[in-house]
Design an enzyme around this catalytic site. Structure first.
Site, PDB file in Angstrom:
ATOM      1  N   GLY A 437       0.823  -1.210   0.000  1.00 21.89           N
ATOM      2  CA  GLY A 437       0.000   0.000   0.000  1.00 21.89           C
ATOM      3  C   GLY A 437       0.853   1.254   0.000  1.00 21.89           C
ATOM      4  O   GLY A 437       2.087   1.200   0.094  1.00 21.89           O
ATOM      5  N   GLU A 439       2.957   4.393   0.859  1.00 22.83           N
ATOM      6  CA  GLU A 439       3.926   4.567   1.949  1.00 22.83           C
ATOM      7  C   GLU A 439       4.394   6.010   2.036  1.00 22.83           C
ATOM      8  O   GLU A 439       4.729   6.627   1.036  1.00 22.83           O
ATOM      9  CB  GLU A 439       5.140   3.653   1.751  1.00 22.83           C
TER      10      GLU A 439
END
Ligand code: ATP
Ligand code: MG
Length: 733
Positions: A437, A439
């Site tokens: 996902g 960051e």
């Protein structure tokens, strides 16, 4: 999410709060736009009326299993719902067709097994408790019934539970698409057993997750016309290679290193291994153990799984020998040699590890040493040997360790794919994507840049699917629809990907000019994008740059971008490893087409990755997507803690809030007129005699006493939940 509810003195409301995001309370006073609320924390707050939302006084204690069923749909309501369910160990909740999964950080008993799978078989979404099995079942049914390929996209931040959810999905699909009596080497069993193998070599403990996948993964299950799994392909993305040589406390390197150190004595003696604390690549961090994990058992379990996916015992031996060799490489230290600017192994210990590494690689020890300490330069047809100083020698040693490990990982993936086998005749597939996902850390480098590019791409896919598709459908049908605004991210994708002129293209250019540095690269970015609204230069730095991503601003440190973007094998390493007496090692370095006497040409990791992403999105575009959004309830990785602010941020980044808004505000259920009439004619049997389908449909809708639906050009559009209402009427007749 503006609401039309009237707030009056005495109403229960939600007030924005810095600590818990939203706090509930009772309205004490309203003066024009100011409102005074007695919060449940005991405090009184005066705030703007527009910062307050009404609270559902009849909110069901146990929440609702689908956000679209919430009476008052807004952020605090969504949070309250997730929390009430989380407190009762109901970790899954739908938002229309999207599954939200909140990581419980503890085992929830009896929700993942074959009996539960059987319960979900063929049952419409929403009839049973929300579950990954229901999503997998929906995908499987749609594939079988409509002959359309499917994909399930699992997303969320590190530690949110993507890999665990992916495993549940795959288990369900393997169960549905598998043979009734699956043997150990069946396709589905091999697909499932590929997980522990890939995790052993590609997962590591990080700050954010004790079992963090350091690569992205897309598993494509191929099915035959009978709906049976007939083949599979695993694609992986960007294994984090720096971790092989560099770990910071309290993280670890890849699991396989620790497993091998804990292997039975005859194995660790053969590879001259022992305590992981004695290896430089592992002892930069003080973390060696994982709670609840017995590394020696993991070693055996990994070998067992390797066997199932078709890796022979000879190959296993070679794989672990290479893993051991990498550890020994890390212990070779260099000091200055007799000549100025030259280097040599520092002491007996370093010479021992050099010798051992050469033995394990089955390559020539002297050549191995020379490949670190010398470089052959070719100028005007003449080759001269140049010595490297100790620092450069160490960098070259790490480069070898990283390239060997990366190739080893890729070899394993290819091997698994070959032994599972692809079904070229397969009619359709179900792809499951488990990928990092968004960051945003204190320092963000090239890895975060690539990861965030992935998320931009997937977000666009999500946007296109959920938003554009819905809106286009509504416009096409000419139904009344107040358009929901959403932020399109095409401009960020252009900024990064555009050719020529995007950040990646400029990076490649910089990598090709010998004199570029990260500073000149950053300067070029500043000049090129000075007016771009998604790009900015932080005031206090001359080498950082900030990109305004869909999920928020991220500032990248350009320092290692050039190095990290270059994928090349030092020519000496290529020759040396290719000449290994071990066919496995030599196969990791097949002779390359380019002339090895020339300086190795660089391959751009960024551009390669961009192409991989494009191929992935191309595959996805031929599938019907389903979404699982994983949420991490706290950063302590502990059960029973629900950190509101943190969760809200994740829901916003993942587009969950937007999707909730759209599926609720819109008309999630739609049926062509004739299908609608066919399904509900029982309510008023005469309708079949009416030639005008629109009229017929209207009669049935009135009969069912529905409100708020829409009549399109070819279809009836129903609000969330209305289908169930008419279905209920139908059974009353
Ligand atoms: P990364 O991006 O770092 O790979 P991830 O999203 O893949 O993270 P997982 O490895 O799936 O995260 O989950 C992290 C940990 O959370 C798991 O090791 C497990 O302990 C726990 N966990 C996740 N999902 C569940 C679940 N459904 N039930 C119980 N525990 C879970
Ligand atoms: Mg993972």
């Amino acid at each position: 999410m503006a609401t039309s509810f009237n707030i009056i003195v005495g109403s229960q409301v939600w007030v924005e709060n810095n600590e818990v995001a939203w706090i509930d309370g009772d309205v004490l006073e309203i003066n024009d736009k100011q409102i005074k609320v007695a919060c449940s924390s005991g405090k009184e707050v005066v705030t703007n009326l527009s910062c307050v939302y009404p609270k559902d006084p009849e909110f069901p204690e146990c929440g609702v299993d689908d956000m679209t069923k919430l009476a008052y749909l807004h952020e605090p309501g969504v949070l309250q719902n997730l929390k009430s369910r989380f407190d009762m160990d109901e970790i899954y909740t739908y938002t229309g067709n999207i599954l939200i999964a909140v990581n419980p950080f503890k085992r929830i008993p009896n929700i993942y097994d074959k009996t539960v799978m059987e319960k979900y078989k063929g049952v419409a979404l929403g009839e049973l408790n929300p579950h990954p099995y229901a999503i997998a079942d929906m995908a499987y049914r749609q594939m079988v019934n409509e002959g359309i390929s499917q994909s399930i996209l699992v997303s969320g931040e590190s530690g949110a539970g993507k890999t665990e959810s992916t495993k549940n999905l795959m288990q369900y699909l393997a169960h549905m698409g598998g043979r009734s009596r699956a043997d150990e080497r069946s396709v589905e069993q091999q697909v499932l057993e590929s997980n522990p193998v890939l995790e052993a070599f590609g997962n590591a403990k990080t700050l954010r997750n004790n079992n963090s996948s350091r690569f992205g993964k897309f598993v494509e299950l191929q099915f035959n016309e009978k709906g049976r799994i007939s083949g599979a392909a695993i694609r992986t993305y960007l294994l984090e290679r720096s971790r092989v040589c560099q770990v910071s406390d309290p993280e670890r390197s890849y699991h396989c290193f620790y497993m091998l150190c804990a292997a039975p004595p005859e194995v660790s003696e053969k590879y001259k291994l022992g305590d992981p604390r004695t290896f430089r690549y592992l002892n930069q961090s003080n973390c060696y153990q994982l709670t609840g994990v017995d590394e020696s058992k993991e070693y055996l379990a990994t070998k067992q799984a390797m066997g199932v996916v078709g890796i022979s015992s000879d190959e296993q031996e070679a794989i672990f020998r290479v893993v051991a060799a990498v550890l020994h490489l890390g212990n070779i230290e260099f000091n200055r040699g007799s000549e100025p600017d030259s280097s040599q192994p520092k002491d007996d210990k370093s010479r021992f590890h050099l010798k051992t590494a050469a033995e394990l690689f089955m390559c020539d020890e002297t050549a191995l040493q020379e490949s670190f300490c010398q470089r052959v330069m070719v100028t005007r047809g003449e080759s001269i040997k140049k010595s490297l100083d100790p620092n450069s020698a160490a960098i070259t040693r790490d480069a070898l360790a990283k390239i060997v490990y990366t190739r080893l990982f890729d070899w394993i993936v290819t091997k698994i794919n070959n032994s599972i086998g692809q079904d070229a005749k397969s009619k359709f597939l179900i792809g499951v994507l488990d990928i990092y996902g968004f960051e945003s850390f204190k320092t963000n480098s090239f890895e975060q840049f690539c990861i965030n590019l992935t998320n931009e791409k997937l977000q666009q896919h999500f946007n296109q699917h959920v938003f554009k598709m819905e809106q286009e459908e509504y416009s096409k049908e000419e139904i009344n629809w107040s358009y929901i605004e959403f932020v399109d991210n095409q401009d960020i994708l252009d900024l990064i990907e555009k050719k020529p002129g995007g950040v990646l293209a400029l990076l490649d250019e910089a990598c090709m000019f010998p004199r570029s540095t990260h500073a000149t690269f950053a300067e070029k970015l500043y000049q090129t994008f000075k007016d771009h609204k998604r790009f900015s230069k932080p005031k206090l730095s001359n080498t950082d740059f900030t990109i305004c991503h869909y999920a928020g601003d991220v500032t990248y440190q350009s320092d290692f971008f050039l190095d990290k973007n270059k994928d090349y094998v030092v020519a000496e390493h290529q020759v040396l490893m290719n000449a290994s007496k071990c066919s496995f090692v030599s196969s990791l370095f097949p002779p390359s087409s380019q002339d090895s006497s020339k300086a190795s040409k660089f391959i751009s990791i960024g551009s390669q990755f961009k192409q991989q992403l494009q191929a992935l999105l191309e595959t996805l575009s031929h599938t019907e997507p389903h979404y699982v959004r994983c949420v991490k309830p706290n950063n302590l990785l502990k059960p029973a803690i629900f950190d509101n602010l943190n969760i809200l941020q994740q829901l916003r980044c993942g587009g969950v809030m937007e999707a909730i808004r759209i599926s609720c505000a819109g008309f999630p259920t739609r049926k062509p007129f004739h299908e609608f009439i066919d399904r509900f004619k029982i309510l008023s049997p005469n309708v079949v005699n009416i030639s005008d389908e629109v009229e017929g449909s209207k009669i049935l809708l009135e009969k069912a006493n529905l409100e708020g639906y829409q009549i399109g050009k070819t279809k009836v559009f129903l609000r969330a939940g209305q289908m169930a209402e008419i279905d209920a009427r139908r059974s009353e007749v």
